[in-house]
Design an enzyme around this catalytic site. Structure first.
Site, PDB file in Angstrom:
ATOM      1  N   GLU A  38       8.629  43.408  13.017  1.00  0.00           N
ATOM      2  CA  GLU A  38       7.748  42.569  12.180  1.00  0.00           C
ATOM      3  C   GLU A  38       8.092  42.843  10.702  1.00  0.00           C
ATOM      4  O   GLU A  38       8.359  43.989  10.326  1.00  0.00           O
ATOM      5  CB  GLU A  38       6.304  43.003  12.489  1.00  0.00           C
ATOM      6  CG  GLU A  38       5.221  42.312  11.701  1.00  0.00           C
ATOM      7  CD  GLU A  38       3.826  42.878  12.084  1.00  0.00           C
ATOM      8  OE1 GLU A  38       3.745  43.956  12.731  1.00  0.00           O
ATOM      9  OE2 GLU A  38       2.834  42.224  11.717  1.00  0.00           O
ATOM     10  N   LYS A 109       2.041  34.666  13.383  1.00  0.00           N
ATOM     11  CA  LYS A 109       1.149  35.633  14.046  1.00  0.00           C
ATOM     12  C   LYS A 109      -0.285  35.112  14.137  1.00  0.00           C
ATOM     13  O   LYS A 109      -0.923  34.808  13.113  1.00  0.00           O
ATOM     14  CB  LYS A 109       1.196  36.955  13.276  1.00  0.00           C
ATOM     15  CG  LYS A 109       0.477  38.115  13.962  1.00  0.00           C
ATOM     16  CD  LYS A 109       0.698  39.411  13.164  1.00  0.00           C
ATOM     17  CE  LYS A 109       0.124  40.629  13.840  1.00  0.00           C
ATOM     18  NZ  LYS A 109       0.375  41.859  13.051  1.00  0.00           N
ATOM     19  N   CYS A 142       3.351  42.133  17.184  1.00  0.00           N
ATOM     20  CA  CYS A 142       2.564  43.355  17.089  1.00  0.00           C
ATOM     21  C   CYS A 142       1.173  43.251  17.708  1.00  0.00           C
ATOM     22  O   CYS A 142       1.043  43.180  18.915  1.00  0.00           O
ATOM     23  CB  CYS A 142       2.532  43.831  15.635  1.00  0.00           C
ATOM     24  SG  CYS A 142       2.210  45.612  15.509  1.00  0.00           S
ATOM     25  N   VAL A 169       1.033  50.971  14.215  1.00  0.00           N
ATOM     26  CA  VAL A 169       0.485  52.201  13.648  1.00  0.00           C
ATOM     27  C   VAL A 169      -0.431  52.910  14.650  1.00  0.00           C
ATOM     28  O   VAL A 169      -0.614  54.115  14.583  1.00  0.00           O
ATOM     29  CB  VAL A 169      -0.266  51.946  12.315  1.00  0.00           C
ATOM     30  CG1 VAL A 169       0.699  51.597  11.213  1.00  0.00           C
ATOM     31  CG2 VAL A 169      -1.319  50.857  12.465  1.00  0.00           C
TER      32      VAL A 169
HETATM   33  C1  ACM Z   1       0.144  45.320  13.466  1.00  0.00           C
HETATM   34  O1  ACM Z   1      -0.215  44.284  14.010  1.00  0.00           O
HETATM   35  N1  ACM Z   1       1.116  45.324  12.579  1.00  0.00           N
HETATM   36  C2  ACM Z   1      -0.485  46.609  13.804  1.00  0.00           C
END
Ligand code: ACM
Length: 262
Positions: A38, A109, A142, A169
């Protein structure tokens, strides 16, 4: 089919450097499908939307897109990579799919994580599968991992491989993606980054690495630790097209859609 992830440590704001490092790596891998993290070209922790707009790029004609397409032409690979996508006055946390014939697809996203909700515009591209010949490819980014509907939507459209650029994370995603693969009988390639960023004082982020390739039976074929490295795996994508786990249970056909509330 040889697939790969590239686990990177981008330097925030150094788009040219981050892109060129990734392109050099892509050219050494000999993979047919490569997944990058990402926001691989910019780094993660933007201080403001204005900053994300400034570093963001057009998904088809920006520096990252052009160089990835050049790498795809040179290597014959299909490449999925996360970028900050500038579109008019908006900026999305997006990923692109490119191949030897150029730009193929874009995903913005859907489920923005934490501070991303104040930086980026919410994604508006439905989860969609792209048939690139060697495989049917789906994309999610992510934090989408925590919403099983994302992977399911891709599986219901026939995805063989879910490409999953990430900047993880929290610790749970690598294990959770095994479940996403099992419940959908698909492959998933999660490409994460390593390193830390603290561009906002008191909001330090450490990225967990653990990029991985998981198969339809939940097998973790490869998982990285916390350093810059890439992983390649030979997969048989046709395994993702058999949804039977025994003679009586096809995990798609056994669903009781009439009993679910979605
Ligand atoms: C994330 O979605 N970058 C934790």
């Amino acid at each position: 089919m040889k697939v790969a992830y590239i686990q990177t440590r981008p330097k925030f704001g150094e788009v040219e450097r981050n892109v060129e490092n990734a392109v050099s790596k892509i050219e050494t891998l000999g993979a047919e499908l490569v997944v990058l993290p990402e926001l691989f070209s910019t780094g993660y922790q933007f201080k403001s939307t204005a900053e994300a707009l400034e570093l963001g790029e057009n998904a088809r004609s920006g520096y990252a897109a052009v160089r990835l397409i050049e790498a795809a032409v040179k290597t014959g690979a299909f490449i999925v990579a996360g970028i900050a996508e500038r579109s008019g006055a908006s900026v999305y946390n997006s990923c692109v799919l490119v191949g030897p014939k150029g730009f193929i697809g874009l995903y913005r996203k859907a489920h923005l994580f934490s501070n991303e909700t104040v930086i980026f515009k919410k994604g508006n591209t439905p989860f969609k599968v792209f048939d690139v010949g060697v495989a049917k490819v789906g994309m999610m980014i992510c934090f989408d991992w925590l919403f099983p509907e994302a992977a399911r939507s891709l599986a219901l459209q026939g995805a063989d491989v879910i490409c999953h650029p990430s900047n993880l994370v929290l610790p749970h995603c690598p294990a959770a993606m095994i479940t996403r693969c099992l419940e959908n009988r698909v492959f998933a390639i999660t490409a994460n980054r390593v390193g830390a960023e603290e561009r906002i004082k008191g909001a330090a982020l450490t990225f967990i690495g653990s990029s991985q390739v998981v198969g339809p039976n939940g097998t973790v074929f490869k998982r990285s630790g916390r350093r810059v490295e890439s992983g390649t795996v030979d997969i048989d994508v046709t395994l993702a097209r058999n949804k039977k786990i025994n003679s009586r249970n096809d995990i798609i056909k056994s669903r009781r859609t009439g009993l679910y509330t979605l």
